[in-house]
Design a protein around this motif. Structure first.
Motif, PDB file in Angstrom:
ATOM      1  N   TYR A 236      -1.385  46.005 -53.326  1.00  0.00           N
ATOM      2  CA  TYR A 236      -2.564  45.309 -53.816  1.00  0.00           C
ATOM      3  C   TYR A 236      -3.383  46.222 -54.731  1.00  0.00           C
ATOM      4  N   ARG A 240      -3.560  46.611 -59.283  1.00  0.00           N
ATOM      5  CA  ARG A 240      -4.870  46.312 -59.873  1.00  0.00           C
ATOM      6  C   ARG A 240      -5.520  47.550 -60.500  1.00  0.00           C
ATOM      7  N   ASN A 618      -0.384  32.148 -55.277  1.00  0.00           N
ATOM      8  CA  ASN A 618      -0.470  33.524 -54.796  1.00  0.00           C
ATOM      9  C   ASN A 618       0.408  33.604 -53.548  1.00  0.00           C
ATOM     10  N   LYS A 619       0.212  34.650 -52.746  1.00  0.00           N
ATOM     11  CA  LYS A 619       1.063  34.846 -51.576  1.00  0.00           C
ATOM     12  C   LYS A 619       0.920  33.723 -50.563  1.00  0.00           C
TER      13      LYS A 619
END
Length: 764
Positions: A236, A240, A618-619
């Motif tokens: 994550y 980013r 998304n996930k």
């Protein structure tokens, strides 16, 4: 002493050390062995003992050989005491066998089934028929505790009871006090500034529990799950811009009563970096422009580790497509910390080009080699091609015969330009015998029996027999599929079936349609994703008169008879690249099918088209879109066979309306379907509250629209029924289950509303 008598003895208490000292203590002069006797055997074969001795009759015996004999016999693990006695020139081997395990049982085990525990003990050396040893029992207790610790049952206690039996056997009973599982009471992330703790904890599959934790067990600590969550956390940040993010430490603390667990994750975020540029260095085979199109790293955007990995993998795969099996691509960062910029240099070394000498297949104990080999698109004695190897692996995986597939590249000694591909597969059971029962709001109770073998006799062929019964639909069907009817991969399918059905009706009608058929269909692969099907079916359809029979059915029966025959020709095309057929999250499915009846009683044409698209937002969130069109038409002035009508309404089409009740109706009010159909669905899947990221149990919101139109009606979108609602999707042990609560948004007088609907096995 009248007869010289000396003894060499060793016991398991001292093991090998005792054996060595025993020989020294009872040394004998070397002599020639005239005879060897073995005493004390009960179950062990004498040949096992003789084969372990380092001497034979006629050999010279000395202390060194005696010591080696004792070590060898103890090494068998079958004896707890071994003695060598020498009387003149006769050597006597006296053994005391270890007890044999007669039975293994468990008391108090609820978390695991007994077969799982027996397998764990078997790996530790404890099993029925094996020799018993206290050290093995201690190891078994430790293994059982480890199994329970993996389920967060830290307070589990195991006590072993050994019960002697006749014939030197013992029964083992493991009494287990499981206690209550330790639960995660708190998860802390320390050192985060860019993202809230709630956002980061939302990435974890582990949590502090909820009302559904009894099902998901997400509040049970597992080291493997924590490692996976930490990797999600790391990804994550790295995706980013946080190039120098690191996890400093992880502490897992358990309370003194072994009931509560606290997890603390200490992180250092570092600064957020932006990509300033990307350049290529090294040997790119003169194809730099082609490689540049594969670059996923975007200058001016935040650093993204996933983009870097995708780029290097794409480069390596592209080199592999030209035969460079050993290509090396390295992404070298140049960090400017003063401005928080990072530039990447992609350095490539294609190394040497290679041929594939052989493709070796292992692990297919039941499946024939040709079943695996015919899926390979990488041929022997041709250039190494990474794309074809990956495609080959995917094709083998799609067979469904193996639970694990691994392809490794091995150098060929003395041939630097050649490699072997070693394919290792792990087979799984491919046959099943099922007895099932299902219940739906439309069809009530349905019973089923099925037997199928997806890999009959290891040939890759599919055989099945199915029997289903419900209030409205009953089926008996036999199917045989040969996926390689020809060497080019043309499949052949043979269907024999008898289906009887009553259209969905609530007015007590007892008329029935019964269809018996024999079909032959071939599938021709035009690409790795596209298959075209064509074939023919011979059908016999019988309309059995009864109460409330629709006038349309009577009209068709009066035209062609209550018993009619048809020979429809079938053609179809399918393209499917979804990631799963049961719970897809990405990909697309397109399906076109058509029937054409030109001879016999039924003269008609019928076509349908289906399009499904799954979009991962998304996930956790997935958007699914489905559209279906259907069209039927009579040919040559004949009546369209009403038993080929389309139906709509209910699960699988437009929820909120009773199953199959949309569209034209008979004067009696019975729904008779129509020759035109349109269905549109949109669903948004979200995690089920308390289930974390478990995709087998999800909530979804939906919007449905659709209708069925008669032969003389035009498709009128203003007449389409529309409904919206929410539902639950669960991949249960007995099949996919869907429950939907729908509210019709657009409805008309006479529509039959059914707001709550459920069914097992319904798709979309």
């Amino acid at each position: 002493m009248k007869n010289q008598f000396k003894r060499i003895r060793a016991r398991t208490v001292s093991g090998m050390i005792a054996a060595a000292f025993a020989v020294n203590a009872w040394a004998v002069d070397p002599f020639t062995v005239r005879d060897i006797r073995v005493e004390g055997l009960q179950r062990v074969e004498p040949g096992t003992v003789f084969a372990s001795l380092p001497f034979r009759v006629g050999d010279q015996y000395n202390d060194e050989k005696g010591s080696a004999a004792i070590r060898a016999l103890f090494g068998l693990g079958l004896f707890k005491d071994v003695r060598l006695e020498v009387s003149g020139d006769v050597l006597v081997v006296i053994v005391e066998e270890r007890p044999t395990v007669a039975d293994v049982d468990f008391a108090g085990a609820r978390e695991f089934d007994k077969d799982t525990l027996r397998k764990a003990l078997r790996d530790s050396g404890i099993a029925e028929g094996r020799p018993y040893d206290q050290a093995l029992a201690d190891r078994a207790e430790q293994e059982l505790r480890r199994q329970y610790i993996n389920r967060s049952l830290y307070g589990a206690e195991v006590v072993t009871t050994v019960t002697p039996m006749e014939r030197n056997r013992v029964n083992l009973t493991f009494t287990i006090t499981e206690g209550e599982p330790a639960r995660i009471r708190d998860i802390r992330i320390v050192g985060n500034h860019a993202f809230s703790e709630g956002t980061l904890k939302g990435l974890f599959d582990l949590d502090t529990g909820g009302w559904l934790s009894w099902y998901t067990k997400s509040d049970r600590y597992s080291r493997s799950k924590l490692n996976a969550d930490l990797e999600s956390l790391r990804s994550y940040y790295l995706n980013r811009g946080y190039l120098e993010f690191r996890i400093d430490s992880t502490q897992v603390a358990i309370s003194p009563n072994k009931q509560d667990i606290t997890i603390t994750v200490n992180v250092t975020e570092g600064e957020r970096f932006v990509v300033s540029g990307v350049k290529l260095e090294g040997n790119y085979l003169g194809k730099e422009d082609d490689f540049k199109t594969l670059v996923k790293i975007r200058p001016g955007e935040s650093y993204n580790a996933e983009q870097v990995t995708e780029t290097t993998k794409a480069f390596t795969d592209y080199f592999g497509s030209f035969g460079y099996a050993f290509a090396n691509v390295e992404a070298r960062p140049e960090i400017d910390r003063s401005r928080n910029l990072v530039a990447f240099t992609l350095v490539a070394d294609p190394s040497r080009r290679a041929y594939v000498r052989r493709v070796n297949i292992a692990g297919n104990n039941r499946t024939r080699d040709e079943v695996v080999r015919r899926e390979f698109r990488q041929f022997e004695s041709s250039w190494y091609d990474g794309d074809k190897i990956k495609l080959s692996r995917d094709r083998i995986d799609r067979l469904g015969f193996f639970k694990d597939i691994n392809i490794e590249t091995a150098d060929v000694p003395g041939a630097p330009d050649q490699v072997d591909l070693n394919v290792t597969v792990a087979e799984k059971p491919t046959g099943s015998l099922t007895l099932s029962a299902g219940f739906s709001s439309a069809e009530k109770l349905g019973l089923g029996f099925g037997i199928k073998q997806e890999n009959a006799f290891g040939s890759g062929q599919y055989l099945s027999a199915e029997v289903n019964t419900s209030k409205y639909n009953r089926t008996i069907a036999l199917t045989s599929v040969d996926p390689y009817f020809t060497q080019d991969g043309v499949s052949r399918t043979i269907d024999i079936y008898h289906r009887s059905s009553k259209p969905y009706e609530q007015q007590g009608g007892n008329y029935e349609l019964a269809t018996t058929g024999l079909g032959l269909r071939f599938g021709v692969p035009f690409s790795e994703l596209d298959t075209v099907y064509f074939g023919a079916t011979v059908e016999r359809t019988q309309l059995k008169p009864g109460t409330n029979i629709p006038a349309a059915y009577l009209a068709y029966a009066e035209s062609v008879g209550y018993t009619s025959y048809g020979v429809p020709l079938t053609v179809g095309w399918t393209r499917d690249d979804r990631d799963s057929a049961i719970a897809p999250t990405t990909g697309r499915l397109q399906r076109v099918s058509g029937e054409l009846g030109l001879i016999a009683d039924a003269r008609y044409g019928r076509a349908s088209y289906q399009y499904q698209q799954y979009i991962p937002l998304n996930k956790q969130y997935t958007l699914a879109i489905n559209g279906e069109l259907g069209l039927g038409k009579a040919i040559g002035g004949h009546l369209y066979p009403v038993f080929k009508n389309f139906y709509s309404g209910g699960l699988g089409s437009v929820r909120g309306f009773e199953q199959g009740t949309l569209g034209p109706r008979d004067v009696t009010g019975a729904s008779i379907g129509g020759t035109k159909k349109i269905t549109l669905n949109a669903e948004l899947f979200v995690p089920f509250p308390g289930a974390g990221n478990d995709r087998t149990l999800r909530l979804f919101g939906f919007v449905d629209a659709g209708n069925v139109y008669g032969d003389n009606e035009k498709i009128d979108f203003s007449l389409m029924r529309v409904a919206t609602g929410v539902g639950v999707s669960w991949i249960s042990p007995i099949g996919p289950l869907r429950l939907a609560i729908a509210q019709p948004v657009r409805k008309f007088a006479g529509d039959r509303i059914q707001r709550l609907q459920f069914q097992i096995g319904t798709s979309f």
